[in-house]
Scaffold this motif. Sequence first.
Motif, PDB file in Angstrom:
ATOM      1  N   GLN A  23     -48.489   2.369 -29.799  1.00  0.00           N
ATOM      2  CA  GLN A  23     -49.277   3.662 -30.303  1.00  0.00           C
ATOM      3  C   GLN A  23     -49.314   4.933 -29.553  1.00  0.00           C
ATOM      4  OE1 GLN A  23     -52.743   1.455 -31.077  1.00  0.00           O
ATOM      5  NE2 GLN A  23     -52.086   0.603 -33.058  1.00  0.00           N
ATOM      6  N   GLN A  24     -49.527   4.403 -28.072  1.00  0.00           N
ATOM      7  CA  GLN A  24     -49.545   5.555 -27.006  1.00  0.00           C
ATOM      8  C   GLN A  24     -47.985   6.126 -26.567  1.00  0.00           C
ATOM      9  OE1 GLN A  24     -51.960   4.376 -23.969  1.00  0.00           O
ATOM     10  NE2 GLN A  24     -53.344   3.119 -25.158  1.00  0.00           N
ATOM     11  N   GLY A  25     -46.908   5.453 -27.252  1.00  0.00           N
ATOM     12  CA  GLY A  25     -45.848   5.871 -26.798  1.00  0.00           C
ATOM     13  C   GLY A  25     -45.277   5.705 -25.328  1.00  0.00           C
ATOM     14  N   LYS A  26     -45.797   4.570 -24.901  1.00  0.00           N
ATOM     15  CA  LYS A  26     -45.700   4.121 -23.447  1.00  0.00           C
ATOM     16  C   LYS A  26     -44.688   2.942 -23.441  1.00  0.00           C
ATOM     17  CE  LYS A  26     -50.073   6.174 -21.878  1.00  0.00           C
ATOM     18  NZ  LYS A  26     -51.298   5.743 -21.180  1.00  0.00           N
ATOM     19  N   ASP A  27     -43.710   3.114 -22.431  1.00  0.00           N
ATOM     20  CA  ASP A  27     -42.986   2.139 -22.109  1.00  0.00           C
ATOM     21  C   ASP A  27     -43.441   0.799 -21.297  1.00  0.00           C
ATOM     22  OD1 ASP A  27     -40.708   3.061 -23.416  1.00  0.00           O
ATOM     23  OD2 ASP A  27     -39.656   3.748 -21.453  1.00  0.00           O
ATOM     24  N   VAL A  28     -43.227  -0.059 -21.511  1.00  0.00           N
ATOM     25  CA  VAL A  28     -43.884  -1.383 -20.855  1.00  0.00           C
ATOM     26  C   VAL A  28     -42.696  -2.254 -19.905  1.00  0.00           C
ATOM     27  CG1 VAL A  28     -45.271  -3.633 -21.068  1.00  0.00           C
ATOM     28  CG2 VAL A  28     -45.367  -1.847 -22.737  1.00  0.00           C
ATOM     29  N   ALA A  29     -43.126  -2.573 -18.539  1.00  0.00           N
ATOM     30  CA  ALA A  29     -42.497  -3.225 -17.967  1.00  0.00           C
ATOM     31  C   ALA A  29     -42.932  -4.539 -17.900  1.00  0.00           C
ATOM     32  CB  ALA A  29     -42.365  -2.683 -16.410  1.00  0.00           C
ATOM     33  N   ARG A  30     -42.644  -5.599 -18.687  1.00  0.00           N
ATOM     34  CA  ARG A  30     -43.157  -6.876 -18.606  1.00  0.00           C
ATOM     35  C   ARG A  30     -42.280  -7.924 -17.766  1.00  0.00           C
ATOM     36  NH1 ARG A  30     -46.211 -11.207 -18.390  1.00  0.00           N
ATOM     37  NH2 ARG A  30     -46.329 -12.570 -20.084  1.00  0.00           N
TER      38      ARG A  30
END
Length: 262
Positions: free
Chosen positions: A71-78
């Motif tokens: 929703q915020q357009g942010k990539d995630v490093a999982r």
Amino acid sequence: MTVFFIGAGPGDPDLITVKGAKLVETCPVVLYTGSLVPKAVIERARVDALVLNSADMDLDAITQVYLEAKQQGKDVARVQTGDLSIYSSLAEQVRRLDALEIDWQVVPGVSSFQASAAALGQELTLPEQCQTIILSRMSGRTPVPEKENLKSLAQHEATLCLFLSATLIRKVVRELSEVYPLSWPVVVVEKASHPEQRIIRGTLADIADKMHQAKIRSTAMIIVSKVLAIDDFVDSKLYDPSFSHACRQASIAPLSEEAFDE
């Protein structure tokens, strides 16, 4: 927006790949397995990143992090330990991501079975002795399909690398002893690549007692293989001067069968 599943390796923070490290350094959201991923890996995150520990989260809570990041357009490093292809919960997470139409990618990591072999200075395959490695686990609270029971796998005499089985070592010994002699070699590597790494060598006859005495109950790789005790083996063909391949022509003629008979 993309969720990057990153294998952080077995413990040594320097064993994360360059690609994985760069993603941890640049993604605005970092979600990591706090009980296992070294702090030094997560300290790479940028100062304004949202850094979350998933140790006390269930799958719904983890999915919510992904949804809010979308929703915020942010990539995630999982960031998870080892390599994502083995016992990582990757499949259940990406199933949720697919349903939410969230893009994802996998960045491979070093597995604990590889780090354990490195700690031993041991090749897990040897020419004409063993050319197969089986990665598995002892059936416990998480069941293993019946066709994959250890007794069945042991019939191949391949190198067995057993994850998540330290607390079940006596059960491991019982099953394998139905196939192998008690003299069959076993090595246990606790916390491979960590500063507190320990190596316990033994056989099916004594490895359970040795682990009990050393109080090893978790974060341990059990390797069961005849290659652990083989010193006399033939060289591989890779650097054999009589063996040609796409990158090199043989420098000497191979010996004929008649030569071996003389």
